[in-house]
Design a protein around this motif. Structure first.
Motif, short mmCIF file in Angstrom:
data_model
loop_
_atom_site.label_atom_id
_atom_site.label_comp_id
_atom_site.label_asym_id
_atom_site.label_seq_id
_atom_site.Cartn_x
_atom_site.Cartn_y
_atom_site.Cartn_z
N ALA A 76 0.83 -1.20 0.00
CA ALA A 76 0.00 0.00 0.00
C ALA A 76 0.87 1.25 0.00
CB ALA A 76 -0.94 -0.01 1.20
N TYR A 77 1.92 1.24 0.81
CA TYR A 77 2.84 2.37 0.87
C TYR A 77 3.49 2.61 -0.50
CZ TYR A 77 6.92 5.19 1.86
OH TYR A 77 7.87 6.16 1.82
N LEU A 78 3.98 1.54 -1.13
CA LEU A 78 4.64 1.68 -2.43
C LEU A 78 3.66 2.17 -3.50
CD1 LEU A 78 6.85 -1.53 -2.45
CD2 LEU A 78 7.64 0.84 -2.34
N ILE A 79 2.45 1.62 -3.50
CA ILE A 79 1.45 2.03 -4.49
C ILE A 79 1.11 3.50 -4.31
CG2 ILE A 79 -0.96 1.72 -5.19
CD1 ILE A 79 -0.48 -1.34 -4.62
N GLU A 80 0.93 3.93 -3.07
CA GLU A 80 0.65 5.35 -2.83
C GLU A 80 1.84 6.23 -3.20
OE1 GLU A 80 -0.99 6.47 0.93
OE2 GLU A 80 -2.46 4.87 0.88
N THR A 81 3.03 5.81 -2.82
CA THR A 81 4.22 6.62 -3.09
C THR A 81 4.42 6.83 -4.58
OG1 THR A 81 5.29 5.89 -1.06
CG2 THR A 81 6.73 6.71 -2.80
N TYR A 82 4.22 5.78 -5.37
CA TYR A 82 4.44 5.87 -6.81
C TYR A 82 3.15 6.15 -7.58
CZ TYR A 82 9.14 4.14 -6.00
OH TYR A 82 10.44 4.01 -5.58
N ALA A 83 2.06 6.42 -6.88
CA ALA A 83 0.76 6.67 -7.51
C ALA A 83 0.40 5.55 -8.49
CB ALA A 83 0.74 8.04 -8.20
N GLY A 84 0.76 4.33 -8.14
CA GLY A 84 0.45 3.16 -8.96
C GLY A 84 1.45 2.87 -10.05
N ALA A 85 2.28 3.84 -10.41
CA ALA A 85 3.28 3.66 -11.47
C ALA A 85 4.58 3.18 -10.84
CB ALA A 85 3.49 4.96 -12.24
N LEU A 86 4.60 1.91 -10.44
CA LEU A 86 5.77 1.34 -9.77
C LEU A 86 6.99 1.38 -10.69
CD1 LEU A 86 4.05 -1.80 -8.24
CD2 LEU A 86 4.73 0.26 -7.02
N PRO A 87 8.19 1.43 -10.11
CA PRO A 87 9.39 1.36 -10.96
C PRO A 87 9.37 0.08 -11.79
CG PRO A 87 9.97 1.82 -8.66
CD PRO A 87 8.51 1.50 -8.69
N THR A 88 9.97 0.14 -12.94
CA THR A 88 9.94 -1.01 -13.87
C THR A 88 10.37 -2.30 -13.19
OG1 THR A 88 10.34 0.47 -15.73
CG2 THR A 88 10.76 -1.87 -16.09
N TRP A 89 11.44 -2.26 -12.40
CA TRP A 89 11.96 -3.46 -11.76
C TRP A 89 10.97 -4.07 -10.78
CZ3 TRP A 89 12.68 -3.59 -6.49
CH2 TRP A 89 12.71 -2.35 -5.83
N LEU A 90 10.01 -3.28 -10.30
CA LEU A 90 9.07 -3.74 -9.29
C LEU A 90 7.69 -4.05 -9.87
CD1 LEU A 90 8.89 -4.18 -6.24
CD2 LEU A 90 8.37 -1.75 -5.99
N THR A 91 7.43 -3.63 -11.09
CA THR A 91 6.12 -3.79 -11.72
C THR A 91 5.86 -5.26 -12.08
OG1 THR A 91 6.34 -1.59 -12.64
CG2 THR A 91 4.69 -3.00 -13.64
N PRO A 92 4.67 -5.76 -11.76
CA PRO A 92 4.37 -7.17 -12.09
C PRO A 92 4.49 -7.48 -13.59
CG PRO A 92 2.73 -6.30 -10.58
CD PRO A 92 3.59 -5.14 -11.00
N VAL A 93 3.97 -6.60 -14.45
CA VAL A 93 4.12 -6.75 -15.90
C VAL A 93 4.95 -5.56 -16.35
CG1 VAL A 93 2.98 -6.88 -18.15
CG2 VAL A 93 1.93 -7.96 -16.16
N GLN A 94 6.14 -5.83 -16.86
CA GLN A 94 7.05 -4.76 -17.26
C GLN A 94 6.83 -4.32 -18.71
OE1 GLN A 94 10.40 -7.22 -16.15
NE2 GLN A 94 10.93 -5.78 -14.51
N VAL A 95 6.45 -5.26 -19.55
CA VAL A 95 6.27 -4.97 -20.97
C VAL A 95 5.02 -5.69 -21.46
CG1 VAL A 95 7.32 -5.04 -23.27
CG2 VAL A 95 8.79 -4.93 -21.25
N LYS A 96 4.19 -4.97 -22.21
CA LYS A 96 3.05 -5.60 -22.87
C LYS A 96 3.24 -5.44 -24.37
CE LYS A 96 -0.69 -6.25 -20.88
NZ LYS A 96 -2.00 -6.41 -20.29
N VAL A 97 3.23 -6.56 -25.09
CA VAL A 97 3.43 -6.57 -26.54
C VAL A 97 2.07 -6.71 -27.20
CG1 VAL A 97 4.64 -7.65 -28.47
CG2 VAL A 97 5.67 -7.69 -26.18
N MET A 98 1.77 -5.76 -28.13
CA MET A 98 0.44 -5.73 -28.75
C MET A 98 0.55 -5.66 -30.27
SD MET A 98 -1.13 -2.93 -26.09
CE MET A 98 0.40 -2.02 -25.91
N PRO A 99 0.07 -6.69 -30.96
CA PRO A 99 0.04 -6.61 -32.42
C PRO A 99 -1.16 -5.76 -32.87
CG PRO A 99 -0.86 -8.70 -31.69
CD PRO A 99 -0.39 -7.98 -30.46
N ILE A 100 -1.00 -5.07 -34.01
CA ILE A 100 -2.11 -4.24 -34.48
C ILE A 100 -3.24 -5.08 -35.09
CG2 ILE A 100 -0.73 -2.16 -34.79
CD1 ILE A 100 -0.76 -2.73 -37.81
#
Length: 189
Positions: A76-100
């Motif tokens: 909760a502290y981390l989510i509030e501190t980063y306003a939900g935009a966690l650092p890349t190393w901490l984010t559950p999904v770091q990259v989403k690949v989307m075909p057009i």
């Protein structure tokens, strides 16, 4: 030592003195991240004892300690501190690949495979939704990197990368993998 502290009479710790390390994130709620507390009750309850240097049976004290408090409070502290935009190393999904379109699903999967093989947490979004819808959802999920692939990218072996802050760059798939791996290893925001 110059560290501010308060003595909290009547707090919920009934069985011994306790030290709490509290933080106050941007939203203003206070969280306890770390606790160290003496427990005088549990040793007697569990009939614990030890033999001291004189051979006498003694009642020990238990020290309860948490280095990060409970996981929920820390998250909760981390989510509030980063306003939900966690650092890349901490984010559950770091990259989403989307075909057009589904025509480029295989290329999207191959890019995602390179990312996961390099140790990154990546997913493909193969739903038959419009690309703008997929990008908007990934932005709302605060995914650090959104990769869009189509005909041009497939032919040239590149990826069109959108960052969650709106920047767009085109790189070879391998260059992006190296960049993301370095950022992840360096714990860069």
């Amino acid at each position: 030592t110059g560290i501010e502290y308060t003595e909290e009479i009547g707090e919920a710790a009934f069985y011994g003195p306790k030290l709490d390390v509290n933080v106050k994130p941007a939203i203003g709620n206070e969280y306890t991240l770390s606790t160290c507390q003496l427990d005088f009750c549990l040793p007697a309850k569990f009939n614990l004892s030890y033999i001291d240097k004189d051979g006498e049976k003694k009642l020990p004290y238990i020290i309860h300690r948490t280095s990060l408090g409970c996981y929920e409070r820390t998250l909760a502290y981390l989510i509030e501190t980063y306003a939900g935009a966690l650092p890349t190393w901490l984010t559950p999904v770091q990259v989403k690949v989307m075909p057009i379109s589904e025509t480029f699903d295989d290329y999207a999967k191959s890019v995602c495979d390179k990312l996961t093989a390099a140790g990154l947490r990546a997913e493909t979004d193969l739903r038959s939704e419009k690309i703008g819808f997929k990008i908007r959802e990934a932005q709302l999920e605060k995914i650090p990197y959104m990769i869009v692939v189509g005909e041009k990218e497939q032919e040239t072996g590149t990826v069109s990368v959108r960052t969650r802050n709106g920047e767009t760059i085109t790189l070879s798939a391998d260059e992006f993998v190296m960049k993301a791996v370095k950022e992840n290893a360096d714990k860069v925001r």
